[in-house]
Motif scaffolding. Structure first.
Motif, PDB file in Angstrom:
ATOM      1  N   PHE A 102      53.851  69.051  41.058  1.00 42.95           N
ATOM      2  CA  PHE A 102      53.156  68.435  42.173  1.00 42.95           C
ATOM      3  C   PHE A 102      54.054  67.516  42.988  1.00 42.95           C
ATOM      4  N   HIS A 103      55.351  67.610  42.750  1.00 43.97           N
ATOM      5  CA  HIS A 103      56.320  66.785  43.489  1.00 43.97           C
ATOM      6  C   HIS A 103      56.595  67.445  44.844  1.00 43.97           C
ATOM      7  N   ILE A 104      56.649  66.627  45.895  1.00 42.13           N
ATOM      8  CA  ILE A 104      56.936  67.111  47.249  1.00 42.13           C
ATOM      9  C   ILE A 104      58.240  66.484  47.700  1.00 42.13           C
ATOM     10  N   ASP A 105      59.238  67.340  47.995  1.00 41.08           N
ATOM     11  CA  ASP A 105      60.563  66.806  48.317  1.00 41.08           C
ATOM     12  C   ASP A 105      60.794  66.648  49.812  1.00 41.08           C
ATOM     13  N   ARG A 106      59.949  67.247  50.634  1.00 36.63           N
ATOM     14  CA  ARG A 106      60.173  67.162  52.074  1.00 36.63           C
ATOM     15  C   ARG A 106      58.920  66.580  52.735  1.00 36.63           C
ATOM     16  N   SER A 107      59.126  65.725  53.710  1.00 38.71           N
ATOM     17  CA  SER A 107      58.027  65.034  54.364  1.00 38.71           C
ATOM     18  C   SER A 107      57.164  65.984  55.191  1.00 38.71           C
ATOM     19  N   GLU A 108      57.801  67.033  55.795  1.00 42.26           N
ATOM     20  CA  GLU A 108      56.992  67.956  56.595  1.00 42.26           C
ATOM     21  C   GLU A 108      56.016  68.748  55.731  1.00 42.26           C
ATOM     22  N   ASN A 109      56.398  69.017  54.460  1.00 45.88           N
ATOM     23  CA  ASN A 109      55.475  69.691  53.551  1.00 45.88           C
ATOM     24  C   ASN A 109      54.296  68.782  53.197  1.00 45.88           C
ATOM     25  N   ALA A 110      54.590  67.508  53.020  1.00 47.30           N
ATOM     26  CA  ALA A 110      53.518  66.548  52.731  1.00 47.30           C
ATOM     27  C   ALA A 110      52.558  66.450  53.914  1.00 47.30           C
ATOM     28  N   LEU A 111      53.155  66.433  55.132  1.00 48.02           N
ATOM     29  CA  LEU A 111      52.314  66.376  56.329  1.00 48.02           C
ATOM     30  C   LEU A 111      51.460  67.637  56.462  1.00 48.02           C
ATOM     31  N   ALA A 112      52.059  68.793  56.129  1.00 49.66           N
ATOM     32  CA  ALA A 112      51.315  70.051  56.214  1.00 49.66           C
ATOM     33  C   ALA A 112      50.151  70.072  55.223  1.00 49.66           C
ATOM     34  N   LEU A 113      50.410  69.611  53.988  1.00 51.70           N
ATOM     35  CA  LEU A 113      49.341  69.583  52.994  1.00 51.70           C
ATOM     36  C   LEU A 113      48.244  68.597  53.377  1.00 51.70           C
ATOM     37  N   LEU A 114      48.659  67.424  53.917  1.00 46.58           N
ATOM     38  CA  LEU A 114      47.671  66.435  54.337  1.00 46.58           C
ATOM     39  C   LEU A 114      46.823  66.966  55.488  1.00 46.58           C
ATOM     40  N   THR A 115      47.496  67.635  56.449  1.00 46.19           N
ATOM     41  CA  THR A 115      46.769  68.230  57.580  1.00 46.19           C
ATOM     42  C   THR A 115      45.807  69.312  57.092  1.00 46.19           C
ATOM     43  N   MET A 116      46.242  70.120  56.143  1.00 44.23           N
ATOM     44  CA  MET A 116      45.397  71.175  55.593  1.00 44.23           C
ATOM     45  C   MET A 116      44.164  70.581  54.913  1.00 44.23           C
ATOM     46  N   LEU A 117      44.374  69.446  54.197  1.00 48.90           N
ATOM     47  CA  LEU A 117      43.241  68.798  53.519  1.00 48.90           C
ATOM     48  C   LEU A 117      42.238  68.263  54.538  1.00 48.90           C
ATOM     49  N   VAL A 118      42.773  67.641  55.616  1.00 56.01           N
ATOM     50  CA  VAL A 118      41.882  67.097  56.646  1.00 56.01           C
ATOM     51  C   VAL A 118      41.103  68.227  57.326  1.00 56.01           C
ATOM     52  N   VAL A 119      41.813  69.310  57.662  1.00 50.57           N
ATOM     53  CA  VAL A 119      41.142  70.449  58.279  1.00 50.57           C
ATOM     54  C   VAL A 119      40.077  71.028  57.350  1.00 50.57           C
ATOM     55  N   ALA A 120      40.390  71.105  56.067  1.00 49.48           N
ATOM     56  CA  ALA A 120      39.430  71.631  55.098  1.00 49.48           C
ATOM     57  C   ALA A 120      38.174  70.763  55.020  1.00 49.48           C
TER      58      ALA A 120
END
Length: 518
Positions: free
Chosen positions: A86-104
């Motif tokens: 569950f480790h995220i090494d890149r900030s854009e991936n974290a932003l993508a996952l956060l955006t996906m959660l908000v959209v969901a």
């Protein structure tokens, strides 16, 4: 027991939701792994977005929110470097996952609102249809028992909980038999406070039920109940149990059902009051007409009898034998007329009741006609009677005194209003689907106008033709005849003869089961 069943039902539903969520996540994950080499990370995210939309549409709200978090964590665990953590090494991936959660979550919110609006629309449509069908059904109800049963069934269909209905009886008390004490007290309080009680209202909000009055304190109607016992025009109350606290739509539906039932109660009571007033008016009219007939048709012959008797008493020595016989003849004629009027009046009053008391027995029409003809032929005009009776007639179950009076009245009228032979023809015949005994009384008088063929059978109805004006009549003879015929389930009618005169037809039904010969 009901709580255990409800808990078990909810448990099965939650288990089914969890299984569907697991299957949806496994399919999404497997499909993403198969397409990993062919699509980008964005395409893989769209697969999970599709799973989230399906979960939001088919699953409960909180299960769908859980699906959104599982989808985001699954995408992070399986497809974002470093994998299988569950480790995220890149900030854009974290932003993508956060955006996906908000959209969901937004999709879940919108889908849930859409589902609620759809369910609400379907529920409102169902309730509107029920109100329409209930209004049609209640409109055809003509008695209180049927209307109450229909109303109870409507509440049973509309609400899952038990409903109770109690009406105010003729003593002004709420009839709460077979209703639990707690609910009965709530129904009585509802009538006393003249308002809806229970959860979601301003009165007794802690109760898990609604208590709705039937009626309106501002609604006026004529009731057959004692005004001192009425409670401001309320008919009763309804208790609906196991209701939601903020379900105002269901509460409005319950009020609408009560409003429809109140309208039916009012209509039935108004119809009963109108029928009662109509019967009272008919009674008053009958009494007025009866008094009028008594004053006219009895006073005159009584005056003649008294005058003739007084003359005989005071002036017997001054009167010749011929004059004395003439006075005696007047007394006898007027006394016979009084007897006829009195007998017809008493019989008419007796037969006008809803359940006339008939002394029925098996009788032979030949014997009844024979006795009538023998008696009438003793009169001065009795030689004009000619009777013809068919042989082997079936026996009739009738009141012989009433049937004799009926036929005697018909023959007496024929002798009174005609000068030729009066024929009496009796035969058995097929009338419609039944066998009947027909008694026809025919004369050669002036006849009766067609427009008066029905009115002559009404009480105190008289013909006003010139030829009949000299004949006295109280207007009860034919009315009594019709009442006797109806009391025996028979028919009485009149027809004009081709060469002049009337033909009165009496049809008496023949019972299929005849008594055994002695």
């Amino acid at each position: 027991m009901n709580n255990l069943l409800l808990f078990a039902s909810r448990g099965r539903h939650s288990f089914q939701q969890a299984m569907l969520l697991s299957l949806l996540m496994v399919v999404s994950c497997g499909l993403s792994m198969l397409l990993e080499d062919y699509v980008s990370f964005t395409g893989l995210a769209m697969i999970y977005i599709l799973a989230i939309v399906l979960a939001a549409y088919f699953l409960d709200r909180y299960i769908a929110i859980l699906a959104a978090f599982i989808a985001v964590l699954s995408l992070n665990y399986f497809f974002i470097e470093p994998r299988y953590s569950f480790h995220i090494d890149r900030s854009e991936n974290a932003l993508a996952l956060l955006t996906m959660l908000v959209v969901a979550l937004v999709i879940n919110r919108l889908t849930t609102a859409l589902k609620l609006e759809t369910e609400s629309a379907h529920l409102n449509e169902t309730r509107a249809k029920q109100l329409q069908e209930l209004a049609i059904t209640l409109a055809n109800c003509q008695d209180l028992q049927r209307a109450t049963a229909v109303c109870k069934n409507a509440f049973r269909v509309a609400f899952h909980g038990t409903s109770y209905l109690a009406l105010i009886n003729h003593q002004g008390e709420l009839d709460c038999q077979s209703i639990p004490l707690e609910n009965a007290n709530g129904l009585r309080a509802c009538i006393q406070e003249k308002s809806i009680l229970g959860t979601g209202t301003l009165r007794w909000p802690d109760l898990n039920a609604w208590y709705i009055p039937l009626g309106d304190s501002h609604f006026n109607h004529n009731s057959n109940r004692d005004r001192e016992n009425e409670r401001d025009n309320f008919w009763g109350a309804v208790c609906v149990t196991q209701v939601a606290h903020l379900d105002t739509a269901a509460q409005d539906h319950a009020r609408a059902l009560c409003s429809l039932f109140t309208q039916v109660l009012t209509r039935l009571d108004t119809a009963e009051a109108a029928a009662r007033a109509h019967n009272e008016a008919e009674k008053q009219q009958l009494q007025s007409t009866f008094l009028s007939a008594i004053s006219h048709d009895l006073r005159t012959p009584l005056a003649v009898v008294v005058g003739a008797a007084s003359s005989l008493q005071s002036q017997r020595d001054k009167l010749s034998a011929n004059e004395q016989d003439k006075l005696l003849h007047h007394i006898i004629d007027e006394a016979n007329y009084l007897t006829s009027v009195t007998e017809n009046t008493l019989q008419f009053v007796r037969l006008s009741s809803s359940t006339p008391n008939l002394r029925q027995s098996w009788e032979a029409m030949e014997e009844i006609i024979g006795a009538i003809v023998t008696r009438l032929r003793r009169r001065q005009d009795g030689h004009r009677i000619a009777a013809r009776v068919e042989e082997n007639l079936a026996l009739l179950r009738v009141d012989p005194v009433l049937i004799s009076q009926l036929i005697s009245n018909l023959i007496d009228n024929a002798l009174k209003y005609s000068e030729g032979t009066v024929e009496i023809v009796v035969k058995q015949m097929q009338h419609g689907a039944n066998q009947v005994i027909e008694v026809a009384v025919k004369d050669r008088g002036p006849g009766i106008p067609l427009q008066e063929h029905q009115t002559i059978f009404e009480a105190y109805s008289r013909l006003a033709t010139h030829d009949q004006s000299s004949q006295r009549s109280a207007g009860l003879g034919l009315a009594v005849c019709m009442a006797i015929a109806r009391a025996h389930h028979g028919q009485l009618s009149v027809r004009n003869r081709r060469q002049g005169g009337c033909n009165f037809l009496l049809h008496l039904p023949v019972e299929q089961e005849q008594p055994l010969p002695l």
